[in-house]
Design a protein around this motif. Structure first.
Motif, PDB file in Angstrom:
ATOM      1  N   ARG A  48       0.821  -1.214   0.000  1.00 15.78           N
ATOM      2  CA  ARG A  48       0.000   0.000   0.000  1.00 15.78           C
ATOM      3  C   ARG A  48       0.858   1.269   0.000  1.00 15.78           C
ATOM      4  NH1 ARG A  48      -5.246  -0.959   0.244  1.00 15.78           N
ATOM      5  NH2 ARG A  48      -5.991  -2.955   1.065  1.00 15.78           N
ATOM      6  N   LEU A  49       1.997   1.233   0.681  1.00 14.37           N
ATOM      7  CA  LEU A  49       2.872   2.403   0.689  1.00 14.37           C
ATOM      8  C   LEU A  49       3.359   2.717  -0.721  1.00 14.37           C
ATOM      9  CD1 LEU A  49       4.448   4.584   2.164  1.00 14.37           C
ATOM     10  CD2 LEU A  49       6.210   2.881   2.694  1.00 14.37           C
ATOM     11  N   ALA A  50       3.791   1.693  -1.442  1.00 13.58           N
ATOM     12  CA  ALA A  50       4.232   1.908  -2.822  1.00 13.58           C
ATOM     13  C   ALA A  50       3.067   2.366  -3.704  1.00 13.58           C
ATOM     14  CB  ALA A  50       4.847   0.633  -3.381  1.00 13.58           C
ATOM     15  N   MET A  51       1.899   1.764  -3.517  1.00 13.44           N
ATOM     16  CA  MET A  51       0.720   2.166  -4.287  1.00 13.44           C
ATOM     17  C   MET A  51       0.367   3.626  -4.065  1.00 13.44           C
ATOM     18  SD  MET A  51      -1.927  -1.016  -3.870  1.00 13.44           S
ATOM     19  CE  MET A  51      -3.254   0.151  -4.116  1.00 13.44           C
ATOM     20  N   GLU A  52       0.389   4.050  -2.802  1.00 17.59           N
ATOM     21  CA  GLU A  52       0.055   5.432  -2.484  1.00 17.59           C
ATOM     22  C   GLU A  52       1.032   6.394  -3.163  1.00 17.59           C
ATOM     23  OE1 GLU A  52       0.203   5.491   1.737  1.00 17.59           O
ATOM     24  OE2 GLU A  52      -1.591   4.235   1.988  1.00 17.59           O
ATOM     25  N   THR A  53       2.310   6.007  -3.179  1.00 21.39           N
ATOM     26  CA  THR A  53       3.322   6.843  -3.809  1.00 21.39           C
ATOM     27  C   THR A  53       3.061   6.961  -5.305  1.00 21.39           C
ATOM     28  OG1 THR A  53       4.919   6.087  -2.150  1.00 21.39           O
ATOM     29  CG2 THR A  53       5.798   7.175  -4.110  1.00 21.39           C
ATOM     30  N   VAL A  54       2.762   5.829  -5.941  1.00 26.23           N
ATOM     31  CA  VAL A  54       2.487   5.840  -7.383  1.00 26.23           C
ATOM     32  C   VAL A  54       1.207   6.619  -7.680  1.00 26.23           C
ATOM     33  CG1 VAL A  54       1.868   4.383  -9.360  1.00 26.23           C
ATOM     34  CG2 VAL A  54       3.715   3.684  -7.801  1.00 26.23           C
ATOM     35  N   ASN A  55       0.164   6.376  -6.908  1.00 27.85           N
ATOM     36  CA  ASN A  55      -1.125   7.029  -7.172  1.00 27.85           C
ATOM     37  C   ASN A  55      -1.078   8.537  -6.931  1.00 27.85           C
ATOM     38  OD1 ASN A  55      -2.172   4.560  -7.846  1.00 27.85           O
ATOM     39  ND2 ASN A  55      -3.351   4.288  -5.974  1.00 27.85           N
ATOM     40  N   ALA A  56      -0.157   8.964  -6.057  1.00 36.04           N
ATOM     41  CA  ALA A  56      -0.043  10.401  -5.771  1.00 36.04           C
ATOM     42  C   ALA A  56       0.847  11.120  -6.769  1.00 36.04           C
ATOM     43  CB  ALA A  56       0.501  10.596  -4.355  1.00 36.04           C
ATOM     44  N   ALA A  57       1.518  10.357  -7.635  1.00 40.54           N
ATOM     45  CA  ALA A  57       2.421  10.972  -8.614  1.00 40.54           C
ATOM     46  C   ALA A  57       1.636  11.813  -9.611  1.00 40.54           C
ATOM     47  CB  ALA A  57       3.215   9.892  -9.345  1.00 40.54           C
ATOM     48  N   ALA A  59       0.093  13.331 -12.986  1.00 42.74           N
ATOM     49  CA  ALA A  59      -0.586  12.631 -14.077  1.00 42.74           C
ATOM     50  C   ALA A  59       0.390  12.285 -15.190  1.00 42.74           C
ATOM     51  CB  ALA A  59      -1.721  13.498 -14.623  1.00 42.74           C
ATOM     52  N   GLY A  60       0.143  11.173 -15.821  1.00 42.28           N
ATOM     53  CA  GLY A  60       0.919  10.806 -16.991  1.00 42.28           C
ATOM     54  C   GLY A  60       1.701   9.522 -16.847  1.00 42.28           C
ATOM     55  N   GLY A  61       2.150   9.192 -15.618  1.00 45.96           N
ATOM     56  CA  GLY A  61       2.986   8.017 -15.436  1.00 45.96           C
ATOM     57  C   GLY A  61       2.303   6.730 -15.805  1.00 45.96           C
ATOM     58  N   LEU A  62       1.084   6.537 -15.327  1.00 50.33           N
ATOM     59  CA  LEU A  62       0.308   5.337 -15.640  1.00 50.33           C
ATOM     60  C   LEU A  62      -0.929   5.699 -16.459  1.00 50.33           C
ATOM     61  CD1 LEU A  62       0.491   3.368 -12.244  1.00 50.33           C
ATOM     62  CD2 LEU A  62       1.966   3.196 -14.243  1.00 50.33           C
ATOM     63  N   GLY A  63      -0.808   6.727 -17.231  1.00 47.99           N
ATOM     64  CA  GLY A  63      -1.935   7.132 -18.067  1.00 47.99           C
ATOM     65  C   GLY A  63      -3.137   7.536 -17.253  1.00 47.99           C
ATOM     66  N   ASP A  64      -2.913   8.189 -16.117  1.00 44.70           N
ATOM     67  CA  ASP A  64      -3.987   8.640 -15.209  1.00 44.70           C
ATOM     68  C   ASP A  64      -4.787   7.478 -14.625  1.00 44.70           C
ATOM     69  OD1 ASP A  64      -3.378  11.351 -15.543  1.00 44.70           O
ATOM     70  OD2 ASP A  64      -4.550  11.438 -17.396  1.00 44.70           O
ATOM     71  N   ARG A  65      -4.183   6.296 -14.586  1.00 48.79           N
ATOM     72  CA  ARG A  65      -4.888   5.130 -14.040  1.00 48.79           C
ATOM     73  C   ARG A  65      -4.295   4.773 -12.679  1.00 48.79           C
ATOM     74  NH1 ARG A  65      -5.426   0.359 -18.298  1.00 48.79           N
ATOM     75  NH2 ARG A  65      -6.824  -0.323 -16.616  1.00 48.79           N
ATOM     76  N   PRO A  66      -5.079   4.745 -11.616  1.00 47.98           N
ATOM     77  CA  PRO A  66      -4.556   4.424 -10.284  1.00 47.98           C
ATOM     78  C   PRO A  66      -4.455   2.921 -10.067  1.00 47.98           C
ATOM     79  CG  PRO A  66      -6.899   4.877 -10.126  1.00 47.98           C
ATOM     80  CD  PRO A  66      -6.509   5.104 -11.571  1.00 47.98           C
ATOM     81  N   PHE A  67      -3.572   2.527  -9.186  1.00 50.08           N
ATOM     82  CA  PHE A  67      -3.547   1.148  -8.693  1.00 50.08           C
ATOM     83  C   PHE A  67      -4.679   0.965  -7.685  1.00 50.08           C
ATOM     84  CE2 PHE A  67       1.267   0.466  -9.413  1.00 50.08           C
ATOM     85  CZ  PHE A  67       1.032  -0.271 -10.559  1.00 50.08           C
ATOM     86  N   TYR A  68      -5.251  -0.223  -7.679  1.00 48.58           N
ATOM     87  CA  TYR A  68      -6.260  -0.587  -6.680  1.00 48.58           C
ATOM     88  C   TYR A  68      -5.958  -2.011  -6.225  1.00 48.58           C
ATOM     89  CZ  TYR A  68     -10.752  -1.545  -4.434  1.00 48.58           C
ATOM     90  OH  TYR A  68     -11.725  -1.871  -3.534  1.00 48.58           O
ATOM     91  N   LEU A  69      -6.024  -2.248  -4.902  1.00 52.83           N
ATOM     92  CA  LEU A  69      -5.616  -3.533  -4.339  1.00 52.83           C
ATOM     93  C   LEU A  69      -6.790  -4.306  -3.757  1.00 52.83           C
ATOM     94  CD1 LEU A  69      -3.207  -5.403  -3.500  1.00 52.83           C
ATOM     95  CD2 LEU A  69      -3.202  -4.180  -1.317  1.00 52.83           C
ATOM     96  N   ASP A  70      -6.913  -5.583  -4.138  1.00 47.66           N
ATOM     97  CA  ASP A  70      -7.828  -6.535  -3.503  1.00 47.66           C
ATOM     98  C   ASP A  70      -7.003  -7.474  -2.633  1.00 47.66           C
ATOM     99  OD1 ASP A  70     -10.659  -6.236  -4.623  1.00 47.66           O
ATOM    100  OD2 ASP A  70      -9.456  -6.235  -6.452  1.00 47.66           O
ATOM    101  N   VAL A  71      -7.396  -7.637  -1.358  1.00 46.41           N
ATOM    102  CA  VAL A  71      -6.619  -8.422  -0.402  1.00 46.41           C
ATOM    103  C   VAL A  71      -7.476  -9.529   0.197  1.00 46.41           C
ATOM    104  CG1 VAL A  71      -5.152  -8.311   1.651  1.00 46.41           C
ATOM    105  CG2 VAL A  71      -5.424  -6.299   0.234  1.00 46.41           C
ATOM    106  N   ARG A  72      -6.855 -10.704   0.362  1.00 51.98           N
ATOM    107  CA  ARG A  72      -7.492 -11.807   1.084  1.00 51.98           C
ATOM    108  C   ARG A  72      -6.486 -12.399   2.067  1.00 51.98           C
ATOM    109  NH1 ARG A  72     -10.784  -9.664  -1.566  1.00 51.98           N
ATOM    110  NH2 ARG A  72     -12.443 -10.541  -2.878  1.00 51.98           N
TER     111      ARG A  72
END
Length: 411
Positions: A48-57, A59-72
């Motif tokens: 989640r820490l890495a995801m938050e860093t990427v999602n807060a970057a 616009a443009g890095g991932l084509g404005d698409r955020p990561f989303y995590l499903d956990v079990r």
């Protein structure tokens, strides 16, 4: 209890907030309960820490698409963990799967990974190495192979003057692989390997194990298990008079171990773990400040798994205009790890994403150091750190390295 609480909060959070329509979905199954429960929370926090860093970057890095995590929860159980993983893979549009920690779960879900043409990143110390060149799916192992760590452990024990040794291990794939390779190298290098012993997780006492240790009289014994099993085992060892000298495997470099064993009992114990490189201390401070949880060695690799995935996806989008398919992701992973270019640290993901978006080359210097991937896409780092427990703190006291020849000449 803490692990279950945090995992529950994470899952509630995922279900309360709707999934963005353009999200890049990640999935994972981690041990929040059972014998490996001590690792579940730090590993999820790393993702989640890495995801938050990427999602807060920007616009443009991932084509404005955020990561989303499903956990079990894997429950530290092969059957229950496999069922939860398959449910996640079958009923959710996930493109990338991280983990699991349990080798047998990895093998049981390969069919679903292949069917869905997914990417499976394996950052755990206990993760297996798996590849199927006939499929359009892809598997990447980021943590060092247990073969190299077991070889390094054998070399260190021989340097310490240990001539006769044996192992006490869990009846699982990782522990078995580690014990087998340790025995091969230890014998090949001149040591005498005594019969190995397996831990029974069903009984309330380890009397039989200790009786055999007394009978074999090794110079030292290598313990390969989880912190939740090692804690009562070593407490019983102390009560029985601290018979024998012990070394600890990689999974026991865990704060949970020293928290659950009386102070001073583990003083002077030595063990082996991956060499996390020059960024290790910086990442540990960064991780604890951001998450309020002490990191495990595997936390570094789980963070890097998401970071590398983001950088590779960003390069695919920059070059092809789309998120790269499993079959082509390997090239992008190798480009962001091994290519010459501006060095980007684990705290500079936004910079790295921005550089890649403009067509520039970068070289990721991660929480676990730099990565060199082989032709299959697996990390081939083979350096190990030797540590001792001093005042209930793990302190690095040296390093060992095994070459391919030292590992594979034993076969």
């Amino acid at each position: 209890i803490w692990g279950l609480l945090v995992q529950g909060l994470a899952c509630v959070s995922d279900h309360v907030h709707s999934v963005p329509a353009n999200a890049i979905r990640l999935g994972t199954v981690l041990p929040f309960s059972g014998e490996r429960a001590a690792s579940g929370v730090p590993l999820e926090r790393a993702i989640r820490l890495a995801m938050e860093t990427v999602n807060a970057a920007s616009a443009g890095g991932l084509g404005d698409r955020p990561f989303y995590l499903d956990v079990r929860d894997s429950h530290s159980d092969d059957a229950r963990g496999t069922a939860n993983a398959l449910d996640l893979l079958t009923n959710n549009p996930i493109g990338f799967f991280i983990g699991p920690e349990e080798p047998r779960i990895t093998y049981q879900i390969t069919g679903a990974i292949k069917t869905n043409h997914m990417v499976n990143l394996l950052p755990g110390l206990t993760s297996p190495t798996y590849h199927d060149p006939s499929s359009e799916a892809a598997w990447f192992r980021l943590a060092p192979s247990p073969n190299y760590l077991a070889c390094a452990m054998a070399k260190r024990m021989l340097k310490d003057g240990i001539i006769k040794a044996n192992t006490v291990s869990d009846p699982d794939d990782y522990s078995g692989t580690f014990a087998t390779m340790f025995g091969r190298v230890f014998t090949f290098m001149g040591g005498t390997l005594l019969p190995g012993l397996q831990l029974s997780l069903q009984g309330s006492s380890f009397e039989g194990v200790f009786a055999n240790i007394e009978r074999f009289a090794p110079d030292a014994t290598l313990l390969i298990t989880s912190p939740s099993v090692a804690s009562p085992f070593l407490q019983e060892w102390a009560v029985r008079g601290k018979i024998g000298k012990w070394y600890l495997g990689p999974t026991l470099k865990n704060p949970e171990l020293v928290r659950n064993v009386p102070m001073g009992v583990l003083e002077g114990f030595s063990g082996i773990s991956p060499d996390l490189g020059a960024n290790a201390d910086d990442f540990a401070a960064y991780f604890q400040e951001r998450t309020s949880v002490p990191p495990l060695d595997a936390s570094n690799y789980y963070y890097d798994a998401v970071a590398l995935l983001a950088l590779a996806i960003a390069e695919g989008i920059a070059q092809e205009g789309v998120v790269p398919a499993a079959a082509t992701l390997q090239v992008h992973l190798q480009n962001v790890t091994s290519a010459s270019g501006q060095v980007v640290s684990f705290k500079e993901l936004e910079t790295g994403l921005a550089l890649i978006a403009t067509g520039q080359k970068i070289q990721y210097s991660g929480a676990a150091g730099s990565y060199v991937l082989n032709t299959l896409g697996d990390s081939i780092g083979n350096s190990a750190a030797v540590w001792q427990i001093k005042a209930d703190v793990f302190q690095t006291v040296g390093f060992e390295q095994c070459s391919d020849a030292e590992v594979y000449s034993t076969y």
